[in-house]
Design a protein around this motif. Structure first.
Motif, PDB file in Angstrom:
ATOM      1  N   LEU A 160       1.296  21.811   0.383  1.00 12.14           N
ATOM      2  CA  LEU A 160       2.217  22.977   0.618  1.00 12.14           C
ATOM      3  C   LEU A 160       2.348  23.714   1.737  1.00 12.14           C
ATOM      4  CD1 LEU A 160       2.233  24.451  -3.183  1.00 12.14           C
ATOM      5  CD2 LEU A 160       3.881  22.912  -2.169  1.00 12.14           C
ATOM      6  N   ASP A 161       2.886  23.519   2.536  1.00 12.33           N
ATOM      7  CA  ASP A 161       2.595  24.098   4.005  1.00 12.33           C
ATOM      8  C   ASP A 161       3.307  25.595   3.901  1.00 12.33           C
ATOM      9  OD1 ASP A 161       1.523  22.106   5.253  1.00 12.33           O
ATOM     10  OD2 ASP A 161       3.658  21.190   5.734  1.00 12.33           O
ATOM     11  N   TYR A 162       2.985  26.645   4.902  1.00  9.24           N
ATOM     12  CA  TYR A 162       3.601  27.650   4.772  1.00  9.24           C
ATOM     13  C   TYR A 162       4.699  27.963   5.765  1.00  9.24           C
ATOM     14  CZ  TYR A 162       3.941  32.551   6.000  1.00  9.24           C
ATOM     15  OH  TYR A 162       4.496  33.898   6.503  1.00  9.24           O
ATOM     16  N   THR A 163       5.851  28.054   5.244  1.00  8.18           N
ATOM     17  CA  THR A 163       6.944  28.292   6.441  1.00  8.18           C
ATOM     18  C   THR A 163       7.734  29.271   5.454  1.00  8.18           C
ATOM     19  OG1 THR A 163       8.031  26.324   5.474  1.00  8.18           O
ATOM     20  CG2 THR A 163       6.794  26.295   7.572  1.00  8.18           C
ATOM     21  N   LEU A 164       8.314  30.027   6.103  1.00 14.23           N
ATOM     22  CA  LEU A 164       9.418  31.025   5.781  1.00 14.23           C
ATOM     23  C   LEU A 164      10.737  30.366   6.075  1.00 14.23           C
ATOM     24  CD1 LEU A 164       8.596  34.600   6.782  1.00 14.23           C
ATOM     25  CD2 LEU A 164       8.440  33.576   4.448  1.00 14.23           C
ATOM     26  N   PRO A 165      11.496  30.107   5.081  1.00 16.42           N
ATOM     27  CA  PRO A 165      13.026  29.332   5.157  1.00 16.42           C
ATOM     28  C   PRO A 165      13.929  30.284   5.820  1.00 16.42           C
ATOM     29  CG  PRO A 165      12.526  29.694   2.817  1.00 16.42           C
ATOM     30  CD  PRO A 165      11.295  30.295   3.545  1.00 16.42           C
ATOM     31  N   GLY A 166      14.967  29.884   6.096  1.00 14.40           N
ATOM     32  CA  GLY A 166      15.794  30.775   6.727  1.00 14.40           C
ATOM     33  C   GLY A 166      16.631  31.735   5.783  1.00 14.40           C
ATOM     34  N   LEU A 167      17.189  32.783   6.266  1.00  9.63           N
ATOM     35  CA  LEU A 167      17.930  33.890   5.458  1.00  9.63           C
ATOM     36  C   LEU A 167      18.922  33.368   4.450  1.00  9.63           C
ATOM     37  CD1 LEU A 167      18.292  36.741   7.758  1.00  9.63           C
ATOM     38  CD2 LEU A 167      16.477  36.504   6.062  1.00  9.63           C
ATOM     39  N   TRP A 168      19.440  32.378   4.544  1.00  4.42           N
ATOM     40  CA  TRP A 168      20.359  31.375   3.834  1.00  4.42           C
ATOM     41  C   TRP A 168      20.077  30.018   4.158  1.00  4.42           C
ATOM     42  CZ3 TRP A 168      21.639  31.544  -0.825  1.00  4.42           C
ATOM     43  CH2 TRP A 168      22.440  31.084  -1.372  1.00  4.42           C
ATOM     44  N   PHE A 169      20.353  29.059   3.241  1.00  2.66           N
ATOM     45  CA  PHE A 169      20.323  27.701   3.568  1.00  2.66           C
ATOM     46  C   PHE A 169      21.260  26.854   4.410  1.00  2.66           C
ATOM     47  CE2 PHE A 169      18.357  29.306  -0.266  1.00  2.66           C
ATOM     48  CZ  PHE A 169      17.057  29.153  -0.075  1.00  2.66           C
ATOM     49  N   SER A 170      21.079  25.745   4.857  1.00  3.78           N
ATOM     50  CA  SER A 170      22.117  24.999   5.503  1.00  3.78           C
ATOM     51  C   SER A 170      22.725  24.115   4.065  1.00  3.78           C
ATOM     52  CB  SER A 170      21.617  23.807   6.256  1.00  3.78           C
ATOM     53  OG  SER A 170      20.718  23.057   5.604  1.00  3.78           O
ATOM     54  N   ALA A 171      23.774  23.522   4.327  1.00  5.17           N
ATOM     55  CA  ALA A 171      24.452  22.680   2.988  1.00  5.17           C
ATOM     56  C   ALA A 171      23.419  21.813   2.448  1.00  5.17           C
ATOM     57  CB  ALA A 171      25.623  22.113   3.295  1.00  5.17           C
ATOM     58  N   GLU A 172      22.752  21.196   3.337  1.00  2.00           N
ATOM     59  CA  GLU A 172      21.700  19.994   3.159  1.00  2.00           C
ATOM     60  C   GLU A 172      20.734  20.789   2.426  1.00  2.00           C
ATOM     61  OE1 GLU A 172      23.122  20.629   6.186  1.00  2.00           O
ATOM     62  OE2 GLU A 172      24.334  18.716   6.327  1.00  2.00           O
ATOM     63  N   GLU A 173      20.053  21.713   2.896  1.00  2.00           N
ATOM     64  CA  GLU A 173      18.787  22.317   2.341  1.00  2.00           C
ATOM     65  C   GLU A 173      19.265  22.802   0.866  1.00  2.00           C
ATOM     66  OE1 GLU A 173      16.941  24.079   6.392  1.00  2.00           O
ATOM     67  OE2 GLU A 173      18.233  25.251   5.459  1.00  2.00           O
ATOM     68  N   LEU A 174      20.279  23.632   0.761  1.00  2.00           N
ATOM     69  CA  LEU A 174      20.659  24.059  -0.574  1.00  2.00           C
ATOM     70  C   LEU A 174      20.933  22.744  -1.579  1.00  2.00           C
ATOM     71  CD1 LEU A 174      21.229  26.332  -2.493  1.00  2.00           C
ATOM     72  CD2 LEU A 174      23.832  26.290  -1.749  1.00  2.00           C
ATOM     73  N   TYR A 175      21.608  21.771  -1.223  1.00  5.90           N
ATOM     74  CA  TYR A 175      21.886  20.459  -2.006  1.00  5.90           C
ATOM     75  C   TYR A 175      20.616  20.046  -2.330  1.00  5.90           C
ATOM     76  CZ  TYR A 175      23.377  15.932  -3.517  1.00  5.90           C
ATOM     77  OH  TYR A 175      23.430  14.916  -4.396  1.00  5.90           O
ATOM     78  N   ALA A 176      19.574  19.783  -1.391  1.00  6.73           N
ATOM     79  CA  ALA A 176      18.270  19.182  -1.807  1.00  6.73           C
ATOM     80  C   ALA A 176      17.499  20.131  -2.738  1.00  6.73           C
ATOM     81  CB  ALA A 176      17.472  19.125  -0.498  1.00  6.73           C
ATOM     82  N   LEU A 177      17.264  21.516  -2.569  1.00  6.50           N
ATOM     83  CA  LEU A 177      16.703  22.054  -3.550  1.00  6.50           C
ATOM     84  C   LEU A 177      17.091  22.263  -4.930  1.00  6.50           C
ATOM     85  CD1 LEU A 177      16.034  25.374  -1.233  1.00  6.50           C
ATOM     86  CD2 LEU A 177      14.360  23.941  -2.303  1.00  6.50           C
ATOM     87  N   LEU A 178      18.429  22.400  -5.057  1.00  4.74           N
ATOM     88  CA  LEU A 178      19.203  22.282  -6.388  1.00  4.74           C
ATOM     89  C   LEU A 178      19.102  21.158  -6.992  1.00  4.74           C
ATOM     90  CD1 LEU A 178      22.433  24.586  -5.518  1.00  4.74           C
ATOM     91  CD2 LEU A 178      20.143  24.986  -6.722  1.00  4.74           C
ATOM     92  N   VAL A 179      19.271  19.826  -6.271  1.00  3.15           N
ATOM     93  CA  VAL A 179      19.220  18.635  -6.818  1.00  3.15           C
ATOM     94  C   VAL A 179      17.723  18.415  -7.445  1.00  3.15           C
ATOM     95  CG1 VAL A 179      18.842  16.074  -6.425  1.00  3.15           C
ATOM     96  CG2 VAL A 179      20.994  17.432  -5.743  1.00  3.15           C
ATOM     97  N   SER A 180      16.609  18.866  -6.475  1.00  4.02           N
ATOM     98  CA  SER A 180      15.238  18.638  -7.191  1.00  4.02           C
ATOM     99  C   SER A 180      15.161  19.503  -8.260  1.00  4.02           C
ATOM    100  CB  SER A 180      14.422  19.252  -5.713  1.00  4.02           C
ATOM    101  OG  SER A 180      14.548  18.597  -4.878  1.00  4.02           O
ATOM    102  N   GLN A 181      15.690  20.869  -8.319  1.00  6.96           N
ATOM    103  CA  GLN A 181      15.500  21.502  -9.551  1.00  6.96           C
ATOM    104  C   GLN A 181      16.428  20.994 -10.751  1.00  6.96           C
ATOM    105  OE1 GLN A 181      13.852  24.115 -10.217  1.00  6.96           O
ATOM    106  NE2 GLN A 181      14.830  25.339 -11.821  1.00  6.96           N
ATOM    107  N   LYS A 182      17.280  20.261 -10.610  1.00 10.14           N
ATOM    108  CA  LYS A 182      18.175  19.706 -11.522  1.00 10.14           C
ATOM    109  C   LYS A 182      17.260  18.752 -12.173  1.00 10.14           C
ATOM    110  CE  LYS A 182      22.635  18.185 -13.159  1.00 10.14           C
ATOM    111  NZ  LYS A 182      22.211  17.270 -13.951  1.00 10.14           N
ATOM    112  N   LEU A 183      16.816  17.862 -11.237  1.00  9.88           N
ATOM    113  CA  LEU A 183      16.136  16.650 -11.772  1.00  9.88           C
ATOM    114  C   LEU A 183      14.856  17.019 -12.440  1.00  9.88           C
ATOM    115  CD1 LEU A 183      16.498  14.164  -8.510  1.00  9.88           C
ATOM    116  CD2 LEU A 183      17.655  13.936 -10.857  1.00  9.88           C
ATOM    117  N   LEU A 184      14.239  17.926 -11.884  1.00  9.40           N
ATOM    118  CA  LEU A 184      12.805  18.347 -12.805  1.00  9.40           C
ATOM    119  C   LEU A 184      13.046  18.997 -13.998  1.00  9.40           C
ATOM    120  CD1 LEU A 184      10.787  19.797  -9.516  1.00  9.40           C
ATOM    121  CD2 LEU A 184      10.336  17.525 -10.777  1.00  9.40           C
ATOM    122  N   SER A 185      14.282  19.650 -14.001  1.00  7.95           N
ATOM    123  CA  SER A 185      14.566  20.583 -15.330  1.00  7.95           C
ATOM    124  C   SER A 185      14.921  19.306 -16.276  1.00  7.95           C
ATOM    125  CB  SER A 185      15.860  21.355 -15.038  1.00  7.95           C
ATOM    126  OG  SER A 185      15.228  22.625 -14.211  1.00  7.95           O
TER     127      SER A 185
END
Length: 326
Positions: free
Chosen positions: A70-95
């Motif tokens: 787990l690297d330490y980085t602060l993400p952007g104030l909002w996400f790009s389309a690709e970043e938001l999609y990746a996060l939500l897909v990951s969350q959905k698959l894990l859920s």
């Protein structure tokens, strides 16, 4: 100053100065000691920030140990389309995972994803309520078959599978050497060397009715050969391109299609009348025909003649069926 802005300000101060006294944070951020402590705890626990108190220097600094992976980085104030999609897909698959042996490993990943979502300033629940991922025409795969095929893939062993052919309405027994899994248009596919056909084939995993691991090593196919054979033509169907489809879209439909990516090697041009000519390589016309027909009267196949004829026959058959049902 919002919480997100404070987190960025804390990060900037720590990166600009070797050591930052508590009083500097309180003065720069115009916050109370309690608020700073809460922000610091959030950055450490939720964002994996390696912030430590240096007693000798009398301040905070970066430099503590970071959790493995787990690297330490602060993400952007909002996400790009690709970043938001990746996060939500990951969350959905894990859920969607059933409770099992991965439960203890999945929980920290879910917490990390939630913390990344919340750095936008909104709760993860709010984001997932406002942004939806919709699946279309998703077909279910037997869990046991998927597990066995995946095991054969990773352990580089052959597998015996019973594959249902929808086109012929029958079941074939195949000996395969799995090469890679593909998730395409909400469904799982397997690229494999078929020992019956003695060649590369792509199987829809939802058609696998039985799978058995064999005590034989898998045939290895080089990555470049896989890409050339299985990824060089349009869609999921395998094979080297046999032709290039030349499609002309109406000016109205061109407003959408010119922004779409049908294939990595496609070419396109806007014509003087506003229509759009798209050229894509293909090996098997079945999927391409379906995608052409969904545009109805707004697309015309210019080349090749065989594809033009196939689409025309399908369109005529559709019109005849509607005429007969009046």
């Amino acid at each position: 100053m919002s919480r997100t802005e404070r987190l960025y300000k804390i990060d900037q101060l720590l990166r600009r100065r070797r050591v930052v006294p508590l009083e500097v944070f309180l003065d720069e951020l115009s916050i109370s000691r309690a608020t700073f402590k809460r922000d610091l705890e959030y950055m450490r626990d939720r964002l994996n920030a390696p912030i430590v108190w240096d007693r000798e220097a009398g301040g905070y600094r970066l430099g503590g140990a970071v959790s493995p992976g787990l690297d330490y980085t602060l993400p952007g104030l909002w996400f790009s389309a690709e970043e938001l999609y990746a996060l939500l897909v990951s969350q959905k698959l894990l859920s969607d995972l059933e409770p099992g042996i991965l439960a203890t490993h999945v929980a920290p990943l879910q917490e990390r994803i939630v913390s990344l979502l919340e750095i936008s300033g909104k709760s993860s629940d709010e984001i997932m309520r406002r942004v939806r991922l919709l699946s279309m025409a998703r077909r279910s795969v037997a869990p046991r078959c998927f597990a066995l095929v995946a095991r054969a893939l990773m352990e580089r062993q052959r597998a015996e599978v019973d594959v249902y052919s929808r086109a012929r309405d029958c079941v074939d027994v195949r000996i395969i050497s799995p090469q890679r899994l593909i998730h395409y248009r909400d469904n799982w596919y397997l690229d494999a060397w078929c020992h019956w056909r003695n060649g590369l084939r792509t199987f829809a995993l939802d058609t696998v009715q039985r799978a058995k691991l064999l005590d034989q090593p898998a045939v290895e196919v080089e990555e470049c050969v896989l890409d050339e054979h299985l990824a060089s033509a349009y869609g999921i169907f395998a094979g080297k391109p046999k032709a290039r489809a030349v499609l002309r879209f109406s000016p109205e439909r061109a407003r959408w299609v010119r922004e779409e990516r049908w294939h990595k090697d496609q070419t396109g041009e806007t014509l003087p009348d506003g229509s759009y000519r798209l050229t894509v390589p293909y090996a098997d016309e079945r999927e391409l025909v379906m995608d052409i027909l969904r545009h109805g009267r707004h697309v015309l196949v210019e080349k090749p003649a065989s594809l033009r004829r196939r689409v025309a026959e399908e369109a005529a058959a559709v019109a005849q069926r509607y005429a007969a049902s009046r």
